[in-house]
Design a protein around this motif. Sequence first.
Motif, PDB file in Angstrom:
ATOM      1  N   GLN A  40     -35.445 -80.529   9.258  1.00 25.29           N
ATOM      2  CA  GLN A  40     -36.068 -79.859   8.110  1.00 25.29           C
ATOM      3  C   GLN A  40     -36.157 -78.369   8.420  1.00 25.29           C
ATOM      4  OE1 GLN A  40     -37.271 -81.440   5.161  1.00 25.29           O
ATOM      5  NE2 GLN A  40     -37.448 -79.342   4.395  1.00 25.29           N
ATOM      6  N   GLN A  41     -35.361 -77.566   7.731  1.00 18.61           N
ATOM      7  CA  GLN A  41     -35.372 -76.118   7.935  1.00 18.61           C
ATOM      8  C   GLN A  41     -36.518 -75.493   7.127  1.00 18.61           C
ATOM      9  OE1 GLN A  41     -33.209 -74.806  10.032  1.00 18.61           O
ATOM     10  NE2 GLN A  41     -31.644 -76.404  10.187  1.00 18.61           N
ATOM     11  N   PHE A  42     -37.085 -74.401   7.635  1.00 17.94           N
ATOM     12  CA  PHE A  42     -38.129 -73.726   6.871  1.00 17.94           C
ATOM     13  C   PHE A  42     -38.201 -72.256   7.251  1.00 17.94           C
ATOM     14  CE2 PHE A  42     -40.250 -74.913  10.767  1.00 17.94           C
ATOM     15  CZ  PHE A  42     -41.112 -73.866  11.027  1.00 17.94           C
ATOM     16  N   THR A  43     -38.722 -71.458   6.344  1.00 17.02           N
ATOM     17  CA  THR A  43     -39.023 -70.059   6.604  1.00 17.02           C
ATOM     18  C   THR A  43     -40.229 -69.652   5.768  1.00 17.02           C
ATOM     19  OG1 THR A  43     -38.133 -67.801   6.654  1.00 17.02           O
ATOM     20  CG2 THR A  43     -37.414 -69.209   4.837  1.00 17.02           C
ATOM     21  N   ARG A  44     -41.134 -68.887   6.349  1.00 15.78           N
ATOM     22  CA  ARG A  44     -42.346 -68.452   5.656  1.00 15.78           C
ATOM     23  C   ARG A  44     -42.694 -67.028   6.089  1.00 15.78           C
ATOM     24  NH1 ARG A  44     -41.470 -72.344   3.502  1.00 15.78           N
ATOM     25  NH2 ARG A  44     -42.665 -74.202   2.999  1.00 15.78           N
ATOM     26  N   ILE A  45     -43.332 -66.297   5.212  1.00 18.54           N
ATOM     27  CA  ILE A  45     -43.939 -65.019   5.583  1.00 18.54           C
ATOM     28  C   ILE A  45     -45.443 -65.238   5.604  1.00 18.54           C
ATOM     29  CG2 ILE A  45     -44.334 -62.620   4.921  1.00 18.54           C
ATOM     30  CD1 ILE A  45     -41.577 -62.587   3.702  1.00 18.54           C
ATOM     31  N   LEU A  46     -46.050 -65.017   6.763  1.00 23.36           N
ATOM     32  CA  LEU A  46     -47.467 -65.300   6.948  1.00 23.36           C
ATOM     33  C   LEU A  46     -48.301 -64.039   6.739  1.00 23.36           C
ATOM     34  CD1 LEU A  46     -47.294 -67.456  10.218  1.00 23.36           C
ATOM     35  CD2 LEU A  46     -47.170 -68.240   7.843  1.00 23.36           C
ATOM     36  N   SER A  47     -49.501 -64.223   6.265  1.00 19.09           N
ATOM     37  CA  SER A  47     -50.451 -63.117   6.190  1.00 19.09           C
ATOM     38  C   SER A  47     -50.952 -62.800   7.595  1.00 19.09           C
ATOM     39  CB  SER A  47     -51.627 -63.491   5.290  1.00 19.09           C
ATOM     40  OG  SER A  47     -52.383 -64.539   5.887  1.00 19.09           O
ATOM     41  N   ALA A  48     -51.586 -61.649   7.747  1.00 17.23           N
ATOM     42  CA  ALA A  48     -52.145 -61.281   9.050  1.00 17.23           C
ATOM     43  C   ALA A  48     -53.196 -62.298   9.492  1.00 17.23           C
ATOM     44  CB  ALA A  48     -52.755 -59.883   8.977  1.00 17.23           C
ATOM     45  N   ALA A  49     -53.965 -62.818   8.532  1.00 20.77           N
ATOM     46  CA  ALA A  49     -54.996 -63.817   8.852  1.00 20.77           C
ATOM     47  C   ALA A  49     -54.365 -65.109   9.355  1.00 20.77           C
ATOM     48  CB  ALA A  49     -55.863 -64.086   7.628  1.00 20.77           C
ATOM     49  N   LYS A  50     -53.262 -65.547   8.713  1.00 17.09           N
ATOM     50  CA  LYS A  50     -52.578 -66.763   9.138  1.00 17.09           C
ATOM     51  C   LYS A  50     -51.924 -66.575  10.507  1.00 17.09           C
ATOM     52  CE  LYS A  50     -53.549 -69.195   5.488  1.00 17.09           C
ATOM     53  NZ  LYS A  50     -54.531 -70.304   5.578  1.00 17.09           N
ATOM     54  N   MET A  51     -51.425 -65.374  10.769  1.00 15.15           N
ATOM     55  CA  MET A  51     -50.875 -65.063  12.084  1.00 15.15           C
ATOM     56  C   MET A  51     -51.933 -65.250  13.170  1.00 15.15           C
ATOM     57  SD  MET A  51     -47.614 -63.609  12.414  1.00 15.15           S
ATOM     58  CE  MET A  51     -47.762 -62.194  13.492  1.00 15.15           C
ATOM     59  N   ALA A  52     -53.133 -64.755  12.883  1.00 10.60           N
ATOM     60  CA  ALA A  52     -54.233 -64.867  13.848  1.00 10.60           C
ATOM     61  C   ALA A  52     -54.621 -66.323  14.067  1.00 10.60           C
ATOM     62  CB  ALA A  52     -55.434 -64.059  13.353  1.00 10.60           C
ATOM     63  N   GLU A  53     -54.622 -67.113  12.991  1.00  9.23           N
ATOM     64  CA  GLU A  53     -54.944 -68.537  13.137  1.00  9.23           C
ATOM     65  C   GLU A  53     -53.895 -69.262  13.970  1.00  9.23           C
ATOM     66  OE1 GLU A  53     -57.424 -70.185   9.426  1.00  9.23           O
ATOM     67  OE2 GLU A  53     -55.411 -69.528   8.865  1.00  9.23           O
ATOM     68  N   LEU A  54     -52.635 -68.910  13.783  1.00 15.85           N
ATOM     69  CA  LEU A  54     -51.563 -69.552  14.528  1.00 15.85           C
ATOM     70  C   LEU A  54     -51.655 -69.233  16.012  1.00 15.85           C
ATOM     71  CD1 LEU A  54     -49.006 -71.296  14.137  1.00 15.85           C
ATOM     72  CD2 LEU A  54     -47.715 -69.175  13.924  1.00 15.85           C
ATOM     73  N   ALA A  55     -52.123 -68.042  16.351  1.00 14.07           N
ATOM     74  CA  ALA A  55     -52.217 -67.613  17.747  1.00 14.07           C
ATOM     75  C   ALA A  55     -53.568 -67.929  18.381  1.00 14.07           C
ATOM     76  CB  ALA A  55     -51.951 -66.114  17.838  1.00 14.07           C
ATOM     77  N   SER A  80     -43.282 -58.185  13.542  1.00 12.80           N
ATOM     78  CA  SER A  80     -43.286 -57.011  12.668  1.00 12.80           C
ATOM     79  C   SER A  80     -43.246 -57.390  11.188  1.00 12.80           C
ATOM     80  CB  SER A  80     -42.109 -56.099  13.000  1.00 12.80           C
ATOM     81  OG  SER A  80     -40.878 -56.779  12.812  1.00 12.80           O
ATOM     82  N   THR A  81     -42.467 -58.412  10.852  1.00 12.39           N
ATOM     83  CA  THR A  81     -42.353 -58.830   9.448  1.00 12.39           C
ATOM     84  C   THR A  81     -43.252 -60.023   9.132  1.00 12.39           C
ATOM     85  OG1 THR A  81     -40.519 -60.345   9.917  1.00 12.39           O
ATOM     86  CG2 THR A  81     -39.965 -58.052   9.380  1.00 12.39           C
ATOM     87  N   ARG A  82     -43.820 -60.650  10.181  1.00 12.68           N
ATOM     88  CA  ARG A  82     -44.661 -61.844  10.046  1.00 12.68           C
ATOM     89  C   ARG A  82     -43.865 -63.012   9.440  1.00 12.68           C
ATOM     90  NH1 ARG A  82     -48.337 -58.179   7.670  1.00 12.68           N
ATOM     91  NH2 ARG A  82     -48.307 -59.342   5.714  1.00 12.68           N
ATOM     92  N   ASN A  83     -42.564 -63.023   9.665  1.00 10.75           N
ATOM     93  CA  ASN A  83     -41.707 -64.086   9.150  1.00 10.75           C
ATOM     94  C   ASN A  83     -41.497 -65.143  10.230  1.00 10.75           C
ATOM     95  OD1 ASN A  83     -39.838 -65.122   7.015  1.00 10.75           O
ATOM     96  ND2 ASN A  83     -38.359 -64.887   8.673  1.00 10.75           N
ATOM     97  N   ILE A  84     -41.807 -66.397   9.897  1.00  5.31           N
ATOM     98  CA  ILE A  84     -41.591 -67.505  10.822  1.00  5.31           C
ATOM     99  C   ILE A  84     -40.460 -68.377  10.277  1.00  5.31           C
ATOM    100  CG2 ILE A  84     -43.415 -68.928   9.736  1.00  5.31           C
ATOM    101  CD1 ILE A  84     -43.920 -70.100  12.562  1.00  5.31           C
ATOM    102  N   THR A  85     -39.494 -68.660  11.142  1.00  5.83           N
ATOM    103  CA  THR A  85     -38.316 -69.433  10.763  1.00  5.83           C
ATOM    104  C   THR A  85     -38.089 -70.511  11.816  1.00  5.83           C
ATOM    105  OG1 THR A  85     -37.304 -67.488   9.757  1.00  5.83           O
ATOM    106  CG2 THR A  85     -35.854 -69.341  10.237  1.00  5.83           C
ATOM    107  N   GLY A  86     -37.767 -71.704  11.369  1.00  5.26           N
ATOM    108  CA  GLY A  86     -37.542 -72.755  12.339  1.00  5.26           C
ATOM    109  C   GLY A  86     -37.073 -74.053  11.716  1.00  5.26           C
ATOM    110  N   HIS A  87     -37.181 -75.110  12.508  1.00  8.86           N
ATOM    111  CA  HIS A  87     -36.805 -76.427  12.021  1.00  8.86           C
ATOM    112  C   HIS A  87     -37.704 -77.486  12.636  1.00  8.86           C
ATOM    113  CE1 HIS A  87     -34.354 -76.056  15.737  1.00  8.86           C
ATOM    114  NE2 HIS A  87     -34.587 -77.344  15.857  1.00  8.86           N
ATOM    115  N   LEU A  88     -37.717 -78.621  12.006  1.00  5.66           N
ATOM    116  CA  LEU A  88     -38.606 -79.724  12.360  1.00  5.66           C
ATOM    117  C   LEU A  88     -37.788 -80.996  12.487  1.00  5.66           C
ATOM    118  CD1 LEU A  88     -41.703 -80.350  12.638  1.00  5.66           C
ATOM    119  CD2 LEU A  88     -41.660 -80.974  10.217  1.00  5.66           C
ATOM    120  N   GLN A  89     -38.031 -81.741  13.575  1.00  5.99           N
ATOM    121  CA  GLN A  89     -37.389 -83.046  13.761  1.00  5.99           C
ATOM    122  C   GLN A  89     -38.468 -84.102  13.973  1.00  5.99           C
ATOM    123  OE1 GLN A  89     -33.975 -80.970  16.442  1.00  5.99           O
ATOM    124  NE2 GLN A  89     -34.214 -83.170  16.740  1.00  5.99           N
TER     125      GLN A  89
END
Length: 240
Positions: free
Chosen positions: A70-85, A15-24
């Motif tokens: 490595q912590q991260f958070t981003r708000i993706l555009s609708a186009a970036k959401m489609a690319e990720l999926a 709903s918010t297109r917010n991706i949050t996570g971490h990287l090892q």
Amino acid sequence: LIGNKVCLSASLDDSTRNITGHLQWTSEYGVITQAHIHRTSDGGHIFPICDNSLAMVPDCTSNGTADDPQQFTRILSAAKMAELANTTDLPYLNIHSDECSSGVVRGFVSYGSTDDSCNPFPTYVVGSTADSTADSQCSTSSGSKGCVAATYQNRNYQRSITGTFQYKSTAGKLTAAHFHKTSDGSVALPICSTSTCPDPETNTTITITTGISDDILELLQQNQLYVNLHTAECTTSLAR
């Protein structure tokens, strides 16, 4: 590059297109300076996770361990959401270091996966099969199981799957082990044969360098392969 690993764990709010996570990661080739999600088709960025060269992106300040991811958070555009999926032009993660600017290690991103664990690094595990998927004469083979922990690589245009393989058997030594296609059960790649299969409970190195066609690689990337173990008593399947 052998010895390097990376694991991305993230959640995406549709709903918010917010991706949050971490990287090892583990790196034998210097300090990590960049991490991005890329498109397979042209290598272009879908979005950066960290980058020491971009002013608007957080630096890669973590050492990549379970205690300091490595912590991260981003708000993706609708186009970036489609690319990720996108399941055709698969997105992949690439981490870069001061010694390997083009990439220390890469891995495909599985969108929609429910596995949120990076500690320890994921492996593909074959569980016991004391059910209808095993041979009828192997109804007593409960407790037989196996594990393949392997990495796909493409170095100097040579494709390979390398890693370790071990198993526990209640029905004798293996006569064969293969990767099979989920779609029809046919053999995709051999792991070992009668003369090369190890004894039970022996950690053995495996290397597969032939037969990794474009079709097989695509099945591997889409989680459409499984491992099947065979013995003289359980010719169809000891465990899968």
